[in-house]
Design a protein around this motif. Structure first.
Motif, PDB file in Angstrom:
ATOM      1  N   ARG A  84       8.414 -33.970   9.597  1.00 43.67           N
ATOM      2  CA  ARG A  84       7.363 -34.062   8.545  1.00 43.67           C
ATOM      3  C   ARG A  84       8.131 -33.456   7.400  1.00 43.67           C
ATOM      4  N   ASN A  88      -1.545 -29.714  11.620  1.00 44.87           N
ATOM      5  CA  ASN A  88      -1.138 -30.917  11.893  1.00 44.87           C
ATOM      6  C   ASN A  88       0.021 -31.090  12.820  1.00 44.87           C
ATOM      7  N   LEU A  96      -3.730 -39.568  12.335  1.00 45.41           N
ATOM      8  CA  LEU A  96      -4.219 -38.520  12.070  1.00 45.41           C
ATOM      9  C   LEU A  96      -4.466 -38.351  10.645  1.00 45.41           C
ATOM     10  N   SER A  97      -5.947 -37.929  10.282  1.00 46.71           N
ATOM     11  CA  SER A  97      -6.326 -38.076   9.075  1.00 46.71           C
ATOM     12  C   SER A  97      -6.953 -36.487   8.965  1.00 46.71           C
ATOM     13  N   ASN A  98      -6.447 -35.584   8.035  1.00 49.78           N
ATOM     14  CA  ASN A  98      -6.967 -34.082   8.276  1.00 49.78           C
ATOM     15  C   ASN A  98      -7.285 -33.692   6.692  1.00 49.78           C
ATOM     16  N   THR A 154      -1.338 -39.135   4.435  1.00 48.91           N
ATOM     17  CA  THR A 154      -1.161 -38.470   3.624  1.00 48.91           C
ATOM     18  C   THR A 154      -1.692 -38.759   1.959  1.00 48.91           C
ATOM     19  N   LEU A 208       0.612 -39.934  10.320  1.00 50.31           N
ATOM     20  CA  LEU A 208       0.043 -38.863   9.475  1.00 50.31           C
ATOM     21  C   LEU A 208      -0.458 -39.395   8.154  1.00 50.31           C
TER      22      LEU A 208
END
Length: 476
Positions: free
Chosen positions: A333, A260, A381-383, A291, A289
């Motif tokens: 982060r 990420n 961002l989605s991971n 989470t 991000l």
């Protein structure tokens, strides 16, 4: 509790997520698994009926009830109409050779421009689409407020395992796979930063440092009225070279970072160049991000989406090397996770929404919509990481545990997760059996299609090059 007895309040954070959309900017999402090999639709439908019962919220509707002065919407199980698997033969529109992106764009074109009416529609629907003689797509279409990785894994694992058992006569070895749920934090819950400090930080962040006029938007030829130009581009790339994929993880690991952090570093460099090429500001970008807070705080299993977010602001770093940027995002982060910023953000939004429940749901959503959409975000961002990761010595690998069911294999994965209209570009990442699927979403009101495609191509080129140690060290 039997599924038909299910009833649960709409959690406030999911209601906050609903406030991001309106009739002119819907947030209908979909994700799909592509199967290669023979599929028995009847067996799949039976397996679906068993699996959907594990997540009663998927078979529920929103019912708003007034208690005293407050309007409290609740998820109520539909006892009369079951949530069935939809089976469609789409071979006449699939195209030959079959292109999953082209098919998805045409198949979902009208649906993603419409807002789901959760008082009448189920928040999650599943379809089995036949697109070739031995090619099928299992399509999940859902409202973002009810879905998270835990619920998705719970449903899909039981569906595939149940299908496998019906076809093969016995359950597969991976029938009890927990997917990413196996990686959730165990033991003590995270203690988030105090509410007072969080509020002070957020007020300074939103109203002073990062107002709409001070955050650099992604340059485009023209930003049109979102009320007139609906829909989005769902673009993607697939990294299939195992050396490239392993190189990306190795490079992040060498700096004690995550992929990420590497994604954000690559994005910062790409957007800096893009904006300079288009004569636009590249000084200050704001990233988010997505989470998961499952396992890090106490939350009801019946709640909607167990997610939150972390914000990263990159200022004056346009000429920084890739490794320097990666270390910056790594440190920010870590600090935010240690202080439970995303947990406190979830809790703060719940309190804000709770205070607005003097108004009916639609009215308070209209009240909150301009507030939540006034906060600019350049990139989100989605991971989900590896889908059904195979574990070795208690650690996930890049291999997947679930490769198919019955006599078919999972040959492709695609997602189109909607963003908010204040988000310039969104990326959702999935990895399955050492293939990385990069799913980009760009709003039509913000970009023309050639612009969106060129921006995605630049990202993929920069990311692919990043697998080589030492690349991206030159200044810009």
């Amino acid at each position: 509790m039997k599924p038909e007895d299910f009833e649960a309040p709409l959690d406030a954070f999911s209601e906050y997520a609903m406030a991001v959309e309106n009739d002119d900017y819907p947030k209908t999402d979909f994700t799909q698994l592509q199967f290669r090999g023979p599929v028995d639709p009847a067996a799949m439908a039976e397996a679906h009926d068993d699996a959907i019962a594990l997540v009663p919220i998927f078979s529920s509707h929103l019912v708003e009830r007034r208690r005293g002065l407050l309007y409290r919407p609740r998820w109520v199980f539909d006892r009369e109409v079951p949530n069935r698997l939809r089976v469609e033969d789409c071979r006449h529109v699939a195209g030959d050779p079959f292109d999953p992106m082209d098919f998805s764009t045409r198949h979902y074109e009208l649906r993603i421009r419409q807002r789901m009416d959760l008082t009448r529609e189920f928040p999650c629907n599943c379809s089995l689409l036949r697109v070739g003689d031995e090619e099928h797509i299992l399509s999940l279409q859902f409202h973002h407020s009810c879905m998270d990785a835990h619920k998705g894994y719970l449903y899909l694992t039981r569906l595939l395992a149940g299908y496998h058992e019906r076809i093969k006569g016995k359950a597969p070895d991976w029938a009890d796979s927990q997917g990413m749920a196996a990686l959730t934090r165990q033991g003590d819950m995270v203690k988030p930063v105090s509410a007072g400090r969080f509020i002070r930080e957020q007020l300074a962040d939103v109203f002073w440092r990062n107002r709409s006029g001070s955050v650099s938007n992604i340059a485009s030829e023209e930003v049109r009225d979102y009320r007139e130009v609906r829909g989005r581009y769902s673009l993607r790339a697939v990294i299939e070279d195992p050396a490239v994929l392993q190189g990306l993880f190795d490079r992040a690991r060498a700096h004690h970072a995550t992929v990420n952090d590497l994604f954000f570093a690559v994005t910062r460099r790409v957007l800096s160049r893009w904006n300079r090429d288009h004569g636009a500001s590249d000084d200050r970008f704001r990233f988010m991000l997505i989470t998961s807070i499952k396992g890090r705080t106490r939350q009801s299993e019946a709640a909607g989406a167990g997610v939150s977010g972390l914000n990263f602001v990159s200022t004056g770093q346009g000429g920084a090397s890739l490794d320097t940027l990666m270390q910056f995002f790594r440190d920010v982060r870590r600090d935010q996770l240690a202080r439970g910023i995303d947990i406190r953000f979830n809790q703060a939004m719940c309190r804000m929404v709770g205070a607005a429940r003097l108004l009916p749901l639609r009215k308070r959503s209209r009240l909150l919509n301009p507030v939540v959409n006034s906060i600019p975000c350049t990139f989100s961002l989605s991971n989900l990481g590896v889908v059904w990761p195979r574990m070795e010595n208690g650690r996930p690998t890049l291999d997947s545990e679930v490769l198919g069911a019955g006599d078919f294999v999972i040959s492709d994965i695609h997602s189109s997760a909607s963003a908010g209209r204040s988000v310039g570009l969104a990326l959702a990442v999935r990895i399955h059996q050492r293939r990385m699927y990069l799913n980009f979403v760009a709003d039509r009101f913000r970009f023309r299609e050639p612009e969106a495609r060129e921006l995605v191509d630049r990202f993929v080129r920069e990311l692919t090059a990043a697998h080589e140690p030492g690349s991206g060290q030159e200044g810009e």
